[in-house]
Motif scaffolding. Structure first.
Motif, mmCIF file in Angstrom:
data_model
loop_
_atom_site.group_PDB
_atom_site.id
_atom_site.type_symbol
_atom_site.label_atom_id
_atom_site.label_comp_id
_atom_site.label_asym_id
_atom_site.label_seq_id
_atom_site.Cartn_x
_atom_site.Cartn_y
_atom_site.Cartn_z
ATOM 1 N N ASN A 41 -22.876 24.180 29.848
ATOM 2 C CA ASN A 41 -22.406 25.566 29.905
ATOM 3 C C ASN A 41 -21.253 25.746 30.882
ATOM 4 N N ASP A 42 -21.068 24.782 31.791
ATOM 5 C CA ASP A 42 -19.977 24.856 32.762
ATOM 6 C C ASP A 42 -18.690 24.220 32.244
ATOM 7 N N LEU A 43 -18.729 23.685 31.030
ATOM 8 C CA LEU A 43 -17.591 22.968 30.463
ATOM 9 C C LEU A 43 -16.836 23.830 29.459
ATOM 10 N N SER A 44 -15.578 23.480 29.253
ATOM 11 C CA SER A 44 -14.801 24.131 28.197
ATOM 12 C C SER A 44 -15.305 23.623 26.841
ATOM 13 N N ALA A 45 -14.893 24.263 25.770
ATOM 14 C CA ALA A 45 -15.313 23.849 24.423
ATOM 15 C C ALA A 45 -14.886 22.405 24.141
ATOM 16 N N GLU A 46 -13.692 22.039 24.570
ATOM 17 C CA GLU A 46 -13.200 20.676 24.342
ATOM 18 C C GLU A 46 -14.026 19.658 25.127
ATOM 19 N N GLU A 47 -14.371 20.016 26.358
ATOM 20 C CA GLU A 47 -15.179 19.109 27.175
ATOM 21 C C GLU A 47 -16.603 18.982 26.625
ATOM 22 N N ARG A 48 -17.155 20.068 26.099
ATOM 23 C CA ARG A 48 -18.486 19.993 25.474
ATOM 24 C C ARG A 48 -18.453 19.067 24.262
ATOM 25 N N ASP A 49 -17.388 19.168 23.474
ATOM 26 C CA ASP A 49 -17.243 18.275 22.315
ATOM 27 C C ASP A 49 -17.138 16.820 22.767
ATOM 28 N N GLU A 50 -16.381 16.590 23.828
ATOM 29 C CA GLU A 50 -16.237 15.222 24.365
ATOM 30 C C GLU A 50 -17.577 14.705 24.887
ATOM 31 N N LEU A 51 -18.331 15.551 25.572
ATOM 32 C CA LEU A 51 -19.654 15.146 26.062
ATOM 33 C C LEU A 51 -20.556 14.767 24.894
ATOM 34 N N SER A 52 -20.566 15.572 23.856
ATOM 35 C CA SER A 52 -21.384 15.267 22.673
ATOM 36 C C SER A 52 -20.974 13.945 22.040
ATOM 37 N N ARG A 53 -19.661 13.715 21.956
ATOM 38 C CA ARG A 53 -19.165 12.464 21.383
ATOM 39 C C ARG A 53 -19.586 11.266 22.229
ATOM 40 N N LEU A 54 -19.466 11.391 23.549
ATOM 41 C CA LEU A 54 -19.840 10.297 24.441
ATOM 42 C C LEU A 54 -21.340 10.012 24.390
ATOM 43 N N VAL A 55 -22.154 11.069 24.328
ATOM 44 C CA VAL A 55 -23.601 10.893 24.236
ATOM 45 C C VAL A 55 -23.953 10.186 22.927
ATOM 46 N N SER A 56 -23.355 10.607 21.822
ATOM 47 C CA SER A 56 -23.621 9.963 20.529
ATOM 48 C C SER A 56 -23.239 8.489 20.550
ATOM 49 N N ALA A 57 -22.100 8.182 21.151
ATOM 50 C CA ALA A 57 -21.652 6.789 21.226
ATOM 51 C C ALA A 57 -22.606 5.952 22.079
ATOM 52 N N ALA A 58 -23.046 6.498 23.210
ATOM 53 C CA ALA A 58 -23.968 5.756 24.088
ATOM 54 C C ALA A 58 -25.317 5.556 23.415
ATOM 55 N N ARG A 59 -25.785 6.554 22.675
ATOM 56 C CA ARG A 59 -27.056 6.414 21.952
ATOM 57 C C ARG A 59 -26.957 5.372 20.840
ATOM 58 N N ALA A 60 -25.782 5.244 20.250
ATOM 59 C CA ALA A 60 -25.588 4.326 19.125
ATOM 60 C C ALA A 60 -25.474 2.862 19.550
ATOM 61 N N GLU A 61 -25.229 2.610 20.834
ATOM 62 C CA GLU A 61 -25.137 1.219 21.290
ATOM 63 C C GLU A 61 -26.477 0.530 21.104
ATOM 64 N N PRO A 62 -26.455 -0.748 20.785
ATOM 65 C CA PRO A 62 -27.722 -1.483 20.619
ATOM 66 C C PRO A 62 -28.588 -1.380 21.871
ATOM 67 N N ALA A 63 -29.885 -1.290 21.655
ATOM 68 C CA ALA A 63 -30.831 -1.164 22.773
ATOM 69 C C ALA A 63 -30.698 -2.320 23.752
ATOM 70 N N ALA A 64 -30.440 -3.515 23.254
ATOM 71 C CA ALA A 64 -30.305 -4.683 24.142
ATOM 72 C C ALA A 64 -29.140 -4.507 25.103
ATOM 73 N N ALA A 65 -28.086 -3.853 24.652
ATOM 74 C CA ALA A 65 -26.911 -3.666 25.505
ATOM 75 C C ALA A 65 -27.182 -2.654 26.608
ATOM 76 N N ARG A 66 -28.127 -1.738 26.385
ATOM 77 C CA ARG A 66 -28.415 -0.707 27.380
ATOM 78 C C ARG A 66 -29.487 -1.129 28.373
ATOM 79 N N GLY A 67 -30.240 -2.161 28.074
ATOM 80 C CA GLY A 67 -31.365 -2.553 28.924
ATOM 81 C C GLY A 67 -30.933 -3.108 30.256
#
Length: 101
Positions: free
Chosen positions: A26-52
């Motif tokens: 809620n403290d971010l601009s619309a563009e920053e919220r979109d970027e946060l969503s994109r970054l979260v999706s990308a991090a979630r999509a990484e293989p579990a082994a890479a995140r461990g």
């Protein structure tokens, strides 16, 4: 969406003083919220082994947890030194740059 970055370990780590870096969408601009969503999706999509955690503990290494709270629920991503995946690292940098303790 809210993201919390927890950093544990490392040289001079004091658990009682460690507070997460918090980023409220809620403290971010619309563009920053979109970027946060994109970054979260990308991090979630990484293989579990890479995140461990690292296969061998690193002396004075750090572990990182990012807790994401959204309307879809709460989940946590984890990584550790020495090998932090690129998408996780990008999300962590975004949170550090725009969040607060």
């Amino acid at each position: 969406m809210q993201a919390e970055l927890f950093i544990d370990g490392g040289v001079g780590f004091f658990p009682g003083l460690a507070r997460p870096v918090v980023l409220d969408g809620n403290d971010l601009s619309a563009e920053e919220r979109d970027e946060l969503s994109r970054l979260v999706s990308a991090a979630r999509a990484e293989p579990a082994a890479a995140r461990g955690a690292a296969s061998k503990p690193v002396p004075d290494g750090r572990t990182y947890r990012i807790r994401i709270t959204s309307p879809d629920g709460t989940n946590e991503l984890k990584s550790a030194d020495p090998s932090i995946p690129p998408a996780f690292s990008a999300l962590m940098a975004f949170i550090k740059q725009r969040g607060h303790r």
